[in-house]
Motif scaffolding. Structure first.
Motif, PDB file in Angstrom:
ATOM      1  N   TYR A 185     -14.451   9.450  -3.803  1.00  0.00           N
ATOM      2  CA  TYR A 185     -14.108   8.112  -4.287  1.00  0.00           C
ATOM      3  C   TYR A 185     -12.810   7.630  -3.642  1.00  0.00           C
ATOM      4  N   MET A 186     -12.708   6.313  -3.529  1.00  0.00           N
ATOM      5  CA  MET A 186     -11.472   5.721  -3.032  1.00  0.00           C
ATOM      6  C   MET A 186     -11.272   4.383  -3.724  1.00  0.00           C
ATOM      7  N   CYS A 187     -10.022   4.012  -3.866  1.00  0.00           N
ATOM      8  CA  CYS A 187      -9.686   2.738  -4.503  1.00  0.00           C
ATOM      9  C   CYS A 187      -8.401   2.222  -3.872  1.00  0.00           C
ATOM     10  N   ALA A 188      -8.339   0.926  -3.652  1.00  0.00           N
ATOM     11  CA  ALA A 188      -7.136   0.336  -3.070  1.00  0.00           C
ATOM     12  C   ALA A 188      -5.933   0.628  -3.962  1.00  0.00           C
TER      13      ALA A 188
ATOM     14  N   ARG B 144      -3.393   0.410   1.639  1.00  0.00           N
ATOM     15  CA  ARG B 144      -3.731   1.826   1.657  1.00  0.00           C
ATOM     16  C   ARG B 144      -4.538   2.176   0.405  1.00  0.00           C
ATOM     17  N   HIS B 145      -4.961   3.443   0.296  1.00  0.00           N
ATOM     18  CA  HIS B 145      -5.895   3.816  -0.768  1.00  0.00           C
ATOM     19  C   HIS B 145      -5.495   5.093  -1.488  1.00  0.00           C
ATOM     20  N   ASN B 146      -5.940   5.163  -2.734  1.00  0.00           N
ATOM     21  CA  ASN B 146      -5.896   6.406  -3.504  1.00  0.00           C
ATOM     22  C   ASN B 146      -7.268   7.049  -3.395  1.00  0.00           C
TER      23      ASN B 146
ATOM     24  N   ARG C 149      -9.121   6.381 -13.248  1.00  0.00           N
ATOM     25  CA  ARG C 149      -7.694   6.136 -13.506  1.00  0.00           C
ATOM     26  C   ARG C 149      -7.091   5.290 -12.391  1.00  0.00           C
ATOM     27  N   ASN C 150      -7.453   5.619 -11.151  1.00  0.00           N
ATOM     28  CA  ASN C 150      -6.958   4.833 -10.006  1.00  0.00           C
ATOM     29  C   ASN C 150      -7.466   3.398 -10.078  1.00  0.00           C
ATOM     30  N   ALA C 151      -8.749   3.262 -10.409  1.00  0.00           N
ATOM     31  CA  ALA C 151      -9.359   1.933 -10.461  1.00  0.00           C
ATOM     32  C   ALA C 151      -8.767   1.083 -11.575  1.00  0.00           C
TER      33      ALA C 151
END
Length: 261
Positions: free
Chosen positions: A224-227, A234-236, A246-248
């Motif tokens: 998974y990735m989220c801005a 960049r991304h988390n 949590r990131n989203a």
């Protein structure tokens, strides 16, 4: 006299110039193209630099039989064009330009690159498609190998890519800052939330760096990735859905704070 691009040099006599024009002794044009998304954009860029017209090249890019003769489909034909600087004659016909690009494409796909593509289970065209998604996903080129590894993890596990840039492409709006549920429902083979696997064609013409980042992807367990919520581009990255949520949530909270709908 023959059409073309000619050099008029200091001290050149009238006769020398006339002979060049009569014999077609041209000087080469330096042809460049980058940051190209759509066929129309590509045709315009070539039209600006060469004698051929926009419609000359578009007619070939949209001809399924012609694309097939080069080993592509009308969806994948943009991948024939490897972004670089090429020396060509200004009056080169569209078909000869396509043949030249085919030679450059074949030269790019060396035995070493072909072997790397085979080792990760992708064809050269699939590498180009994935690289186009990677480049649309992040503006930070140092993240390319990480993002490539993430999507390869998903492909190898049979998990839909769920790549936001493919939704933007399907909707026809690359300026979207927030992907809504209504966007995810768009019925398009490019919508990787709706259809598993790679889309039928690239979202843009990928760079050499993008394609090499796929071939030399980073091995990790991210799915998974989220801005990042600082809007740095960049991304988390996350290996679990809980961590991703949590990131989203942090990113959505920042979107709401900035009133981005």
């Amino acid at each position: 006299m023959k059409t073309g691009r000619y050099a008029v040099r200091p001290g050149m006599s009238n006769l020398e110039l006339l002979n060049d024009l009569r014999r077609g002794h041209q000087v080469a044009t330096r042809l460049t193209f980058n940051n190209i998304r759509l066929k129309d954009d590509l045709a315009e860029r070539l039209d600006e630099q060469l004698m051929l017209g926009k419609e000359d090249i578009l007619s070939l890019l949209t001809d399924s039989a012609y694309c097939d003769s080069l080993g592509f489909t009308v969806e994948t034909i943009p991948l024939l064009f490897i972004p670089n600087t090429y020396e060509v004659y200004w009056n080169i016909p569209a078909d000869k330009l396509m043949q030249r690009m085919k030679r450059e494409y074949n030269a790019f796909w060396t035995e070493a690159r072909l072997e790397k593509a085979k080792s990760i289970g992708l064809t050269p065209i699939e590498v180009g498609i994935l690289a186009s998604i990677v480049e649309e996903e992040t503006a930070a080129s140092d993240e390319y190998p990480i993002v490539a590894g993430l999507y390869l993890n998903r492909l190898h596990k049979g998990i839909p890519l769920q790549a936001d840039p493919t939704v933007k492409y399907a909707v026809g709006d690359f300026t979207l800052q927030r992907i809504l549920f209504e966007h995810l429902e768009v019925d398009s083979p490019y919508n990787t939330y709706k259809y598993a696997g790679l889309p039928p064609g690239p979202l843009r013409i990928p760079t050499i760096k993008g394609m090499d980042s796929v071939l030399n992807y980073m091995k990790h367990n991210y799915l998974y990735m989220c801005a990042k919520e600082d809007f740095s581009g960049r991304h988390n990255f996350a290996a679990t859905l809980a961590e991703h949520n949590r990131n989203a949530n942090r990113y959505r909270a920042e979107l709401n704070r900035r009133k981005i709908r």
